[in-house]
Design a protein around this motif. Structure first.
Motif, short mmCIF file in Angstrom:
data_model
loop_
_atom_site.label_atom_id
_atom_site.label_comp_id
_atom_site.label_asym_id
_atom_site.label_seq_id
_atom_site.Cartn_x
_atom_site.Cartn_y
_atom_site.Cartn_z
N ARG A 68 -4.81 -10.22 10.49
CA ARG A 68 -3.46 -9.74 10.11
C ARG A 68 -3.55 -8.55 9.14
NH1 ARG A 68 -1.39 -14.33 8.33
NH2 ARG A 68 -0.95 -15.00 10.44
N LEU A 69 -4.41 -8.67 8.14
CA LEU A 69 -4.58 -7.57 7.17
C LEU A 69 -5.01 -6.27 7.86
CD1 LEU A 69 -6.58 -9.02 4.13
CD2 LEU A 69 -4.36 -7.86 4.05
N ILE A 70 -6.01 -6.40 8.72
CA ILE A 70 -6.55 -5.22 9.40
C ILE A 70 -5.52 -4.64 10.36
CG2 ILE A 70 -8.31 -4.47 11.07
CD1 ILE A 70 -10.28 -6.30 9.63
N ARG A 76 -0.29 1.00 10.14
CA ARG A 76 0.25 1.99 9.18
C ARG A 76 -0.50 3.30 9.22
NH1 ARG A 76 -0.11 -1.72 5.14
NH2 ARG A 76 -1.80 -0.56 4.16
N THR A 77 -1.85 3.20 9.27
CA THR A 77 -2.64 4.42 9.05
C THR A 77 -3.15 5.05 10.34
OG1 THR A 77 -4.63 3.07 8.80
CG2 THR A 77 -3.43 3.63 6.78
N HIS A 78 -3.38 4.26 11.37
CA HIS A 78 -3.89 4.78 12.66
C HIS A 78 -3.15 4.11 13.80
CE1 HIS A 78 -7.28 5.37 9.82
NE2 HIS A 78 -7.41 6.51 10.47
N PRO A 79 -1.85 4.42 13.93
CA PRO A 79 -1.04 3.70 14.92
C PRO A 79 -1.54 3.85 16.36
CG PRO A 79 0.18 5.54 13.93
CD PRO A 79 -1.07 5.38 13.14
N ASN A 80 -2.36 4.87 16.62
CA ASN A 80 -2.85 5.03 17.99
C ASN A 80 -4.15 4.28 18.27
OD1 ASN A 80 -0.71 6.66 18.65
ND2 ASN A 80 -1.77 8.50 17.90
N TYR A 81 -4.71 3.69 17.21
CA TYR A 81 -5.95 2.94 17.42
C TYR A 81 -5.61 1.66 18.18
CZ TYR A 81 -10.21 0.32 16.46
OH TYR A 81 -11.36 -0.41 16.60
N PHE A 82 -6.36 1.40 19.23
CA PHE A 82 -6.05 0.24 20.07
C PHE A 82 -6.68 -1.02 19.49
CE2 PHE A 82 -6.36 -2.48 23.85
CZ PHE A 82 -5.06 -2.37 24.30
N PHE A 83 -5.81 -1.95 19.11
CA PHE A 83 -6.27 -3.15 18.43
C PHE A 83 -5.60 -4.36 19.08
CE2 PHE A 83 -6.19 -6.25 14.92
CZ PHE A 83 -7.52 -6.19 14.51
N VAL A 84 -6.41 -5.30 19.54
CA VAL A 84 -5.83 -6.46 20.21
C VAL A 84 -5.70 -7.61 19.22
CG1 VAL A 84 -5.96 -7.94 22.25
CG2 VAL A 84 -7.23 -5.80 22.21
N LEU A 139 -11.60 2.04 9.22
CA LEU A 139 -11.38 1.17 8.06
C LEU A 139 -12.14 1.63 6.83
CD1 LEU A 139 -11.48 -2.13 10.11
CD2 LEU A 139 -9.48 -1.22 8.91
N ALA A 140 -12.58 2.89 6.86
CA ALA A 140 -13.42 3.39 5.75
C ALA A 140 -12.65 3.44 4.42
CB ALA A 140 -13.98 4.77 6.09
N ARG A 141 -11.31 3.61 4.49
CA ARG A 141 -10.52 3.66 3.24
C ARG A 141 -9.82 2.32 2.95
NH1 ARG A 141 -13.54 6.58 3.38
NH2 ARG A 141 -13.56 8.75 3.99
N PHE A 142 -10.13 1.35 3.72
CA PHE A 142 -9.58 -0.01 3.52
C PHE A 142 -10.57 -0.75 2.62
CE2 PHE A 142 -9.71 -4.45 4.83
CZ PHE A 142 -8.38 -4.81 4.92
N ASP A 143 -10.10 -1.45 1.60
CA ASP A 143 -11.01 -2.12 0.69
C ASP A 143 -11.63 -3.36 1.35
OD1 ASP A 143 -12.36 -3.41 -1.30
OD2 ASP A 143 -10.63 -3.68 -2.64
N PRO A 144 -12.92 -3.30 1.67
CA PRO A 144 -13.53 -4.43 2.39
C PRO A 144 -13.43 -5.74 1.62
CG PRO A 144 -15.23 -2.86 1.67
CD PRO A 144 -13.90 -2.23 1.38
N HIS A 145 -13.33 -5.64 0.28
CA HIS A 145 -13.32 -6.86 -0.52
C HIS A 145 -12.00 -7.62 -0.44
CE1 HIS A 145 -17.31 -5.99 -1.90
NE2 HIS A 145 -16.92 -4.75 -2.17
N THR A 146 -10.99 -7.04 0.19
CA THR A 146 -9.75 -7.79 0.38
C THR A 146 -9.89 -8.79 1.55
OG1 THR A 146 -8.82 -6.09 1.81
CG2 THR A 146 -8.25 -5.95 -0.52
N LEU A 147 -10.95 -8.65 2.32
CA LEU A 147 -11.15 -9.57 3.45
C LEU A 147 -11.74 -10.89 2.97
CD1 LEU A 147 -12.74 -7.15 6.09
CD2 LEU A 147 -10.36 -7.98 6.00
#
Ligand code: GN1
Ligand code: MG
Length: 364
Positions: A68-70, A76-84, A139-147
């Motif tokens: 859900r977080l990802i 928000r940041t890459h709306p064209n990225y295909f994510f299932v 996800l390079a600017r997403f804080d990995p530690h929030t996972l």
């Protein structure tokens, strides 16, 4: 669970998801070892039903939270990225349907997609590596530690090594006695553990990133022209190091035969596949990776192959409690297969390193 044998349970699970139940068909799907997977055919398309193995994933709700977080971040940041993303249940808007018997999730099957089990050529390796690189790059600017950590110490080689040596004391002594040569080889390669520890204690050169942690080719969806669509199977997405994804690609793509092969003469290192993995990953990650990470690609392969050899052998000595065994000695075969692969990688190292240096220079 055998879903085909329990149609009532499957019906009650599916009834809680927003899909029609008429003419529904269920069949086992895929080749994963950990989660049970089924393909559902119904009047508005195909879906993947998966039961999460709770012996392995103690907190399935962490998986849902991470996805859900990802998903929110990428929307928000890459709306064209295909994510299932899995569907949510009607009643609780959960990504899991749960009951005492287990956690189940339902994911749309991407129309026109396919997945393959074995890498046959460099083009497939490139597509797959590019998809895993793209995932981490987006996800390079997403804080990995929030996972959330869905599998604590999953790729902790020090811990895996210690578990292996403990098992030599406490495990099935008959099996251990018969495996002396393999055990000695594992012990002789301990310097890999020490090098691994250097990586993990150097965050400047080896930063923590969002990693997939299970980069086998079947975890990438390809279109009918074998072009990459997206990565799937996000259960093990966690904070981690570059070596997990790069290393598991090398482990599972370089050889023309898989960890299941019993004829070790067929195990080998395909140099053009190595080049394609590097190119595919660099195509997305070259501006993110540090020089130290780039230079350590071959070592990443060593870490993952060595760790997998240790995991299979440990399980063999523990009477196959983790992976199970389809025939007696299955995990011994898989473990010694990985040892044979590591030996081949060590032999090919100078050639691979030369290609790596070339690719690093070309990418500047
Ligand atoms: C398991 O379930 P599957 O096949 O995707 C394992 C991986 C191993 C792999 C070896 C959660 O993956 O780490 O590399 O078997 N996953 C888990 O075949 O332990
Ligand atoms: Mg998996």
């Amino acid at each position: 669970m055998n879903a085909t044998a329990q149609p009532d349970l499957v019906k009650s699970i599916l009834a809680d998801f927003p899909i029609p139940l008429e003419n529904m068909k269920v069949r086992p799907f895929g080749s994963g070892l950990i989660n049970a997977t089924y393909l559902i055919d119904c009047s508005n398309g195909q879906f993947i039903l998966q039961r999460i193995n709770q012996e392995v994933f103690r907190h399935p709700e962490y998986i849902a939270e991470n996805i859900r977080l990802i998903n929110d971040y990428l929307q928000r940041t890459h709306p064209n990225y295909f994510f299932v993303s899995p569907l949510t249940t009607r009643r609780h808007q959960n990504m899991f349907w749960r009951q005492d018997l287990g956690y189940y999730r339902l994911t749309p099957f991407v129309p026109g997609s396919q997945s393959i089990d074995v890498v046959e050529n460099a083009a497939e390796a490139f597509e797959s590596s590019q998809q895993f690189g793209r995932f981490t790059a987006r996800l390079a600017r997403f804080d990995p530690h929030t996972l959330k950590i869905t599998l604590p110490d999953f790729h902790n080689l020090r811990l895996r090594y210690n578990q292996f040596t403990n098992t030599l004391q406490l495990g099935n002594q008959e099996r251990i006695h018969a495996a002396q040569e393999a055990i000695q080889f594992i012990e002789s390669q301990q310097s890999i553990v020490r090098e691994y520890e250097k990586i993990c204690s150097n965050p400047q050169q080896y930063p923590v990133r969002v990693m997939h942690h299970d980069t086998k080719i079947s975890n990438v969806l390809l279109d009918k022209n074998k072009k990459g669509i997206c990565v799937i199977d996000l259960d093990t997405v966690m904070p981690g190091y570059f070596f997990s994804d790069v290393g598991d690609m090398l482990r599972t793509y370089l050889s023309p035969v898989s960890e299941e092969e019993r004829d070790f003469n067929k195990i080998g290192i395909r140099i053009p596949i190595f080049e394609a993995i590097v190119k595919g990953y660099f195509s997305e990650m070259k501006n993110e990776l540090t020089s130290a990470e780039k230079e350590s690609f071959v070592f990443a392969g060593k870490i993952l192959i060595y760790m997998q050899a240790i995991r299979f052998l440990t399980d063999h000595f523990n009477n196959d409690i983790y992976y199970g065994a389809k025939y007696p000695g299955h995990n011994f075969i898989r473990g010694t297969n990985q040892i044979a692969l590591l030996k081949k990688l060590n032999e090919a190292e100078p050639a691979l390193q030369a290609i790596l240096v070339q690719q690093i220079n070309d990418s500047k």
